[in-house]
Design an enzyme around this catalytic site. Sequence first.
Site, PDB file in Angstrom:
ATOM      1  N   GLY A  20       0.845  -1.195   0.000  1.00  0.00           N
ATOM      2  CA  GLY A  20       0.000   0.000   0.000  1.00  0.00           C
ATOM      3  C   GLY A  20       0.879   1.243   0.000  1.00  0.00           C
ATOM      4  O   GLY A  20       1.890   1.315   0.707  1.00  0.00           O
ATOM      5  N   ALA A  21       0.470   2.235  -0.815  1.00  0.00           N
ATOM      6  CA  ALA A  21       1.320   3.408  -1.049  1.00  0.00           C
ATOM      7  C   ALA A  21       1.758   4.110   0.235  1.00  0.00           C
ATOM      8  O   ALA A  21       2.914   4.511   0.393  1.00  0.00           O
ATOM      9  CB  ALA A  21       0.555   4.386  -1.936  1.00  0.00           C
ATOM     10  N   CYS A 130      -8.942  -4.198  -3.281  1.00  0.00           N
ATOM     11  CA  CYS A 130      -7.568  -4.268  -2.779  1.00  0.00           C
ATOM     12  C   CYS A 130      -7.497  -3.890  -1.302  1.00  0.00           C
ATOM     13  O   CYS A 130      -8.502  -3.961  -0.581  1.00  0.00           O
ATOM     14  CB  CYS A 130      -6.650  -3.383  -3.627  1.00  0.00           C
ATOM     15  SG  CYS A 130      -4.884  -3.752  -3.347  1.00  0.00           S
ATOM     16  N   SER A 132      -6.433  -0.671   0.940  1.00  0.00           N
ATOM     17  CA  SER A 132      -5.966   0.705   1.100  1.00  0.00           C
ATOM     18  C   SER A 132      -6.153   1.077   2.566  1.00  0.00           C
ATOM     19  O   SER A 132      -7.282   1.067   3.070  1.00  0.00           O
ATOM     20  CB  SER A 132      -6.782   1.637   0.203  1.00  0.00           C
ATOM     21  OG  SER A 132      -6.781   2.940   0.743  1.00  0.00           O
ATOM     22  N   ASP A 199      -2.505   4.854  -5.809  1.00  0.00           N
ATOM     23  CA  ASP A 199      -1.039   4.843  -5.734  1.00  0.00           C
ATOM     24  C   ASP A 199      -0.485   6.109  -6.355  1.00  0.00           C
ATOM     25  O   ASP A 199       0.522   6.630  -5.905  1.00  0.00           O
ATOM     26  CB  ASP A 199      -0.487   3.592  -6.435  1.00  0.00           C
ATOM     27  CG  ASP A 199      -0.713   2.377  -5.560  1.00  0.00           C
ATOM     28  OD1 ASP A 199       0.150   2.073  -4.738  1.00  0.00           O
ATOM     29  OD2 ASP A 199      -1.795   1.780  -5.649  1.00  0.00           O
ATOM     30  N   LYS A 235       0.180  11.894  -3.343  1.00  0.00           N
ATOM     31  CA  LYS A 235       0.304  10.806  -4.322  1.00  0.00           C
ATOM     32  C   LYS A 235       0.291  11.376  -5.755  1.00  0.00           C
ATOM     33  O   LYS A 235       0.395  10.644  -6.727  1.00  0.00           O
ATOM     34  CB  LYS A 235      -0.806   9.777  -4.123  1.00  0.00           C
ATOM     35  CG  LYS A 235      -0.574   8.961  -2.847  1.00  0.00           C
ATOM     36  CD  LYS A 235      -1.681   7.985  -2.617  1.00  0.00           C
ATOM     37  CE  LYS A 235      -1.454   7.254  -1.305  1.00  0.00           C
ATOM     38  NZ  LYS A 235      -2.656   6.518  -0.887  1.00  0.00           N
TER      39      LYS A 235
HETATM   40  C1  RUB Z   1      -2.219  -1.402  -2.986  1.00  0.00           C
HETATM   41  C2  RUB Z   1      -3.190  -0.455  -3.592  1.00  0.00           C
HETATM   42  C3  RUB Z   1      -3.836   0.549  -2.671  1.00  0.00           C
HETATM   43  C4  RUB Z   1      -3.036   1.852  -2.727  1.00  0.00           C
HETATM   44  C5  RUB Z   1      -3.477   2.828  -1.656  1.00  0.00           C
HETATM   45  O1  RUB Z   1      -1.514  -2.143  -3.954  1.00  0.00           O
HETATM   46  O2  RUB Z   1      -3.419  -0.423  -4.779  1.00  0.00           O
HETATM   47  O3  RUB Z   1      -5.151   0.814  -3.048  1.00  0.00           O
HETATM   48  O4  RUB Z   1      -1.658   1.597  -2.559  1.00  0.00           O
HETATM   49  O5  RUB Z   1      -3.165   2.326  -0.378  1.00  0.00           O
HETATM   50  P1  RUB Z   1      -0.326  -3.137  -3.474  1.00  0.00           P
HETATM   51  P2  RUB Z   1      -3.015   3.321   0.860  1.00  0.00           P
HETATM   52  O6  RUB Z   1      -0.954  -4.125  -2.551  1.00  0.00           O
HETATM   53  O7  RUB Z   1       0.200  -3.735  -4.724  1.00  0.00           O
HETATM   54  O8  RUB Z   1       0.704  -2.273  -2.761  1.00  0.00           O
HETATM   55  O9  RUB Z   1      -4.348   4.009   0.969  1.00  0.00           O
HETATM   56  O10 RUB Z   1      -2.749   2.418   2.036  1.00  0.00           O
HETATM   57  O11 RUB Z   1      -1.914   4.257   0.574  1.00  0.00           O
END
Ligand code: RUB
Length: 313
Positions: A20-21, A130, A132, A199, A235
């Site tokens: 997650g980003a 996913c 997030s 992301d 982001k």
């Molecule tokens: C994770 C993903 C999430 C974003 C946002 O992909 O697509 O929706 O990263 O996450 P992966 P956050 O599992 O490949 O990293 O809101 O936690 O920044």
Amino acid sequence: MRLKIVLETANKIRRLEVQGARNIAIAAVKAVEAMATQVEARSKEDFLKILYNARDILFASRVTEPLMRNAIRRIIAKVKEASEDNVETIREVISTAAKEFLKDLDKSGELIAEIGAKRIRDKAVVFTHCHSSTVVNILKRAKDQGKSFEVICTETRPLFQGRITAGELVEAGIKTTLIVDSAARFFMNEADIVIVGADAITSEGNVVNKIGTSTIALIAKEARTPFYVASELLKFDPETMYGDYEKIEERSPEEIWENPPKTLTIRNPAFDVTRREFIHGIICEEGIISPHSIVEVVRRRYPWVLSSSLPHF
Ligand code: RUB
């Protein structure tokens, strides 16, 4: 050896042990801060060389992560601005910049949770994809406010990040249903709102998120279900302002099929692009904004993001 912690962190990010980003950016900033406390350098120039090395290793760990890139660029810019050549002072500059960045990220997360929770009506069905952490925080906030709602989340092939979401939501006492990705259209009729993470956000207001997000946006449009993206403004990828396309990470085919027939081609992009016309709003620390206004809003809140990208010319 002096980059050990950075290399270890980059490997964890690459293997999705950190996912997650937001979590990726936090891990990268902490790694740079920890490295800076230990590293031996003779001068600011020397320190900068090590930082550039660390930056390149972290940037390469996952290519679709502008939040991490903005964070590391911010720390490096602070070091460049520092007038002193004293190595101990540089260490402090890095530590202060890292702490400030993490504190601001925390504040943004809080604001997004507060603003996003207002979009969840009592008895609503929320659809997500996913994992997030930003979306999960919104849902937890709505639950804390006493709202009763339920969530449908996709399992998210190939690596099942939807299970992380489902686990966290169930733990928080939120009624959650897990579905296979291909059941998205089937269940969209039951959803009142879609909220996904991001992301990357491009200068045109398009959003890059986990593969499958753009299909869900299409389906939501067809079913007339509002589609929201919850994302920190950082982001935003300034490189897209100057013509670069956001790179889409392509991962190992083994994540899809470990022992496939030898001549079979398997493609495994990690992310896709959802065009702005499918997005009702971006829930960010400045409020709920139209994707069209992203550059203006970023420029107002984080002018340094755009100025630090000027060397691209
Ligand atoms: C994770 C993903 C999430 C974003 C946002 O992909 O697509 O929706 O990263 O996450 P992966 P956050 O599992 O490949 O990293 O809101 O936690 O920044």
